[in-house]
Write an enzyme that holds these catalytic residues in place. Sequence first.
Site, mmCIF file in Angstrom:
data_model
loop_
_atom_site.group_PDB
_atom_site.id
_atom_site.type_symbol
_atom_site.label_atom_id
_atom_site.label_comp_id
_atom_site.label_asym_id
_atom_site.label_seq_id
_atom_site.Cartn_x
_atom_site.Cartn_y
_atom_site.Cartn_z
ATOM 1 N N TRP A 82 63.547 31.110 -36.853
ATOM 2 C CA TRP A 82 62.993 30.164 -35.849
ATOM 3 C C TRP A 82 63.536 30.217 -34.464
ATOM 4 O O TRP A 82 62.681 29.923 -33.502
ATOM 5 C CB TRP A 82 63.261 28.537 -36.478
ATOM 6 N N GLY B 144 67.931 33.352 -38.461
ATOM 7 C CA GLY B 144 67.434 33.284 -37.136
ATOM 8 C C GLY B 144 65.972 33.392 -36.896
ATOM 9 O O GLY B 144 65.465 33.529 -35.622
ATOM 10 N N ASP C 272 74.545 26.766 -37.205
ATOM 11 C CA ASP C 272 74.443 26.716 -38.710
ATOM 12 C C ASP C 272 75.597 26.931 -39.488
ATOM 13 O O ASP C 272 76.729 27.476 -38.664
ATOM 14 C CB ASP C 272 73.427 27.986 -39.262
ATOM 15 N N LYS D 78 62.789 19.070 -40.967
ATOM 16 C CA LYS D 78 62.032 19.225 -42.194
ATOM 17 C C LYS D 78 62.944 18.307 -43.280
ATOM 18 O O LYS D 78 64.027 17.935 -42.988
ATOM 19 C CB LYS D 78 62.660 20.669 -42.699
ATOM 20 N N ASP E 187 78.852 22.929 -38.816
ATOM 21 C CA ASP E 187 78.195 21.818 -39.806
ATOM 22 C C ASP E 187 77.830 20.929 -38.749
ATOM 23 O O ASP E 187 78.631 20.148 -38.024
ATOM 24 C CB ASP E 187 79.103 21.423 -40.918
#
Length: 201
Positions: A56, A54, A74, A155, A90
């Site tokens: 971010w 948590g 998540d 990312k 997911d």
Amino acid sequence: MTRWYIEKKKEHFYKEAKRVGYRARSAFKLKQIQNKFKILNIGDIVIDLGAAPGGWSQVAKEIVGKKGKIIGVDILPIKPINEIEFIQGDITDKNTIQIIKQKMGNRKADVIISDIAPDISGNYSIDHARSIWLCEKALDTAKTLLKHGGNFVCKLFDGEDTKKIIQQIEQCFSSVKRFTPQASRKRSSEIYIIAKSFIKK
Ligand SMILES: C[S@@+](CC[C@H](N)C(=O)[O-])C[C@H]1O[C@@H](n2cnc3c(N)ncnc32)[C@H](O)[C@@H]1O
């Protein structure tokens, strides 16, 4: 950079995260991305992909303020945080995207941020390929849920397919840059793609 220095830097961000109450050291990566690229604004609706535990989401909430909204997603459960909505799911599963859509009503997101990382196998080619695949899924999510002109951060573990995914992202955004925050470990191959101004087709 020596190993000693790298460990010190890691420890520094870890202690700092504890001190200010962030759930993860990675919170500082988003802060550094924000300082340089100004991807988030007051009042924004933000979807945080790969949000556990948590960190971010906490930083994003500080920036968007009371009028903004954060939806964190998540596979893992996330302990509640005041005024942040978490979904356990997911992102490669269509049902999860449907659930996010429902939570948003008719609105689109201003920003989608993804710090998603695959489970590390230790085999670099496999980890790189998995991270590229997850990045593609995050991009698909952005194409479905992001407003025209919105921003996207993703990312990935750098490698031979980085160029290809950057080209895919470039087809959908006006500006695309790669960035390694200072808070990323020097030995890590992680990079962030910062894409601004989504072009809705
Ligand atoms: C580096 S952590 C994120 C840290 C987070 N940004 C923070 O500041 O607290 C990466 C997360 O991606 C999540 N993840 C990996 N694959 C996922 C998927 N397919 N869908 C949703 N989350 C996923 C993992 O469960 C993990 O919690």
